[in-house]
Design a protein around this motif. Structure first.
Motif, PDB file in Angstrom:
ATOM      1  N   LEU A 150     -38.676   0.870 -22.027  1.00 45.71           N
ATOM      2  CA  LEU A 150     -38.167   0.897 -20.659  1.00 45.71           C
ATOM      3  C   LEU A 150     -36.923   1.788 -20.483  1.00 45.71           C
ATOM      4  O   LEU A 150     -36.804   2.458 -19.459  1.00 45.71           O
ATOM      5  CB  LEU A 150     -37.897  -0.518 -20.161  1.00 45.71           C
ATOM      6  CG  LEU A 150     -39.155  -1.300 -19.763  1.00 45.71           C
ATOM      7  CD1 LEU A 150     -38.792  -2.725 -19.331  1.00 45.71           C
ATOM      8  CD2 LEU A 150     -39.916  -0.607 -18.645  1.00 45.71           C
ATOM      9  N   PRO A 151     -35.988   1.840 -21.439  1.00 47.09           N
ATOM     10  CA  PRO A 151     -34.899   2.807 -21.288  1.00 47.09           C
ATOM     11  C   PRO A 151     -35.413   4.244 -21.209  1.00 47.09           C
ATOM     12  O   PRO A 151     -34.920   5.048 -20.398  1.00 47.09           O
ATOM     13  CB  PRO A 151     -34.044   2.586 -22.539  1.00 47.09           C
ATOM     14  CG  PRO A 151     -34.294   1.162 -22.908  1.00 47.09           C
ATOM     15  CD  PRO A 151     -35.731   0.933 -22.584  1.00 47.09           C
ATOM     16  N   GLU A 152     -36.400   4.575 -22.018  1.00 45.79           N
ATOM     17  CA  GLU A 152     -36.947   5.933 -21.997  1.00 45.79           C
ATOM     18  C   GLU A 152     -37.754   6.193 -20.728  1.00 45.79           C
ATOM     19  O   GLU A 152     -37.724   7.300 -20.181  1.00 45.79           O
ATOM     20  CB  GLU A 152     -37.803   6.153 -23.250  1.00 45.79           C
ATOM     21  CG  GLU A 152     -36.978   6.153 -24.532  1.00 45.79           C
ATOM     22  CD  GLU A 152     -37.807   5.926 -25.783  1.00 45.79           C
ATOM     23  OE1 GLU A 152     -37.281   6.182 -26.882  1.00 45.79           O
ATOM     24  OE2 GLU A 152     -38.965   5.476 -25.677  1.00 45.79           O
ATOM     25  N   ALA A 212     -24.552   2.866 -22.371  1.00 44.28           N
ATOM     26  CA  ALA A 212     -23.533   2.103 -21.652  1.00 44.28           C
ATOM     27  C   ALA A 212     -23.857   0.614 -21.661  1.00 44.28           C
ATOM     28  O   ALA A 212     -23.261  -0.153 -20.908  1.00 44.28           O
ATOM     29  CB  ALA A 212     -23.405   2.610 -20.222  1.00 44.28           C
ATOM     30  N   ALA A 213     -24.818   0.223 -22.474  1.00 41.24           N
ATOM     31  CA  ALA A 213     -25.191  -1.179 -22.629  1.00 41.24           C
ATOM     32  C   ALA A 213     -25.627  -1.396 -24.077  1.00 41.24           C
ATOM     33  O   ALA A 213     -26.012  -0.448 -24.772  1.00 41.24           O
ATOM     34  CB  ALA A 213     -26.317  -1.562 -21.672  1.00 41.24           C
ATOM     35  N   VAL A 214     -25.549  -2.643 -24.521  1.00 46.49           N
ATOM     36  CA  VAL A 214     -25.906  -2.980 -25.896  1.00 46.49           C
ATOM     37  C   VAL A 214     -26.893  -4.133 -25.886  1.00 46.49           C
ATOM     38  O   VAL A 214     -26.671  -5.142 -25.204  1.00 46.49           O
ATOM     39  CB  VAL A 214     -24.657  -3.379 -26.722  1.00 46.49           C
ATOM     40  CG1 VAL A 214     -25.067  -3.758 -28.151  1.00 46.49           C
ATOM     41  CG2 VAL A 214     -23.636  -2.259 -26.734  1.00 46.49           C
ATOM     42  N   SER A 239     -28.735   2.392 -17.956  1.00 47.69           N
ATOM     43  CA  SER A 239     -27.473   2.244 -18.684  1.00 47.69           C
ATOM     44  C   SER A 239     -27.718   2.122 -20.181  1.00 47.69           C
ATOM     45  O   SER A 239     -26.971   2.685 -20.991  1.00 47.69           O
ATOM     46  CB  SER A 239     -26.705   1.010 -18.184  1.00 47.69           C
ATOM     47  OG  SER A 239     -26.278   1.169 -16.861  1.00 47.69           O
ATOM     48  N   LEU A 240     -28.765   1.400 -20.567  1.00 48.44           N
ATOM     49  CA  LEU A 240     -29.094   1.269 -21.981  1.00 48.44           C
ATOM     50  C   LEU A 240     -29.478   2.626 -22.564  1.00 48.44           C
ATOM     51  O   LEU A 240     -29.077   2.969 -23.684  1.00 48.44           O
ATOM     52  CB  LEU A 240     -30.237   0.261 -22.149  1.00 48.44           C
ATOM     53  CG  LEU A 240     -30.615  -0.159 -23.576  1.00 48.44           C
ATOM     54  CD1 LEU A 240     -29.414  -0.687 -24.347  1.00 48.44           C
ATOM     55  CD2 LEU A 240     -31.735  -1.191 -23.545  1.00 48.44           C
TER      56      LEU A 240
END
Length: 321
Positions: free
Chosen positions: A278-280, A41-43, A36-37
């Motif tokens: 981690l998002p990537e 869709a996340a901050v 989501s990040l």
């Protein structure tokens, strides 16, 4: 998120958290949150440190917003100076983005341990070679034990070595670790623990390096977590120049992680050289390690991790989906 039989906010003490933990898919929750990040869709704002007056302590604030779940929250972790041992606690408040009202106030001590190990496990699952067979864990406290539980299922390890100075002569602690996995071997020296390891999980509260050049016999994935010591670093900062470096979130971690700050100040390392976060990794856009040299994953702990695990706890206790 409402129930005629439940009064919000839920106030959840440590014992209730402990009972709920086996029912929570920690790594799965974190994987979905980091995706989501990646998808905006996340901050995740930077964490903040607030000092108490007259050197009486401080508190760290961890914030996060999960738009798809329609929740936001904050974990506050105080460090309170006393005449003896300092008081360190952590509590998370989960709020609704729809009503603006609190949903949950929970003791976050055990949740912090689990989400820390879960984030490391997520990184190891993405970064460790499929052929990795030797796992080393340095540290045998609650965080080290949580790392053992979370990392053990990720690969068919031939050996899992554990080192901590507190294990020497402590048969109860040695037996407790051995009970967590059949392949656990207790080492009396850190050199023996990390020799020939494919993955080395550093789970200490040390503010200075616990590894040195002579200990590592081949390229490995090294993971490291945070502690309260200022500029804490479990590896020498100079190593970063010659490593494939990853972190939990590239926008915030390099400004807080001790070895990254020192490597930038003293050794010419640049946060721009971070290969992925981690998002990537969750979205499949990060370059994987070459393993021609060591890989390093650094976690500082994110507010979004606290919000994600608190939201999972809330759904479990409230019966919502």
């Amino acid at each position: 998120m409402s129930s005629t039989d439940t009064v919000f906010p839920l106030i959840v003490q440590q014992d209730a958290v402990r009972k709920a933990l086996p029912h929570l898919d920690v790594r799965g929750e974190l994987a979905r949150m980091f995706l989501s990040l990646a998808n905006h869709a996340a901050v995740q704002p930077p964490q903040s440190l607030t000092l108490f007056p007259q050197g009486t302590g401080d508190f760290i604030t961890y914030l996060g917003v999960m738009a798809e779940a329609k929740v936001f929250g904050v974990k506050m972790s105080p460090y309170i100076v006393t005449e003896s041992k300092p008081v360190i606690t952590a509590w998370t408040t989960l709020m609704s983005m729809e009503t603006g009202e609190p949903l949950l106030l929970c003791d976050a001590g055990l949740l912090t341990t689990e989400r820390t190990a879960g984030a490391t496990a997520l990184a190891v699952d993405h970064l460790a070679p499929g052929a990795a067979r030797r796992l080393a864990i340095v540290g045998a406290g609650s965080v080290g034990q949580a790392h053992l539980r979370h990392l053990a299922p990720l690969r068919p390890w031939d050996s899992i070595t554990v080192f901590s100075p507190v294990l020497g002569g402590n048969e109860a602690k040695r037996a407790a670790l051995g009970a967590l996995h059949e392949r656990v071997q207790i080492c009396t020296r850190i050199e023996d623990c990390v020799r020939d390891a494919d993955v080395i999980a550093l789970c200490t509260s040390s503010g200075t390096p616990v590894l040195s050049d002579a200990m590592l016999t081949r390229p490995a994935l090294i993971t490291s977590i945070s502690t309260n010591v200022a500029n804490a670093h479990e590896i020498p900062p100079a190593w970063l120049q010659d490593m494939d470096v990853y972190c939990d979130y590239r926008r915030t971690t390099p400004a807080s992680a001790g070895e990254m700050k020192l490597a930038a100040q003293l050794h010419g390392w640049s946060p721009e050289s971070v290969l992925g976060d981690l998002p990537e990794l969750a979205s499949g856009t990060a370059k994987k390690p070459s393993y021609e040299k060591h890989a390093f994953f650094r976690s500082i702990g994110l507010g979004l991790e606290d919000v994600a695990i608190a939201y999972a706890l809330f759904r479990h206790l409230s019966g919502s989906r």
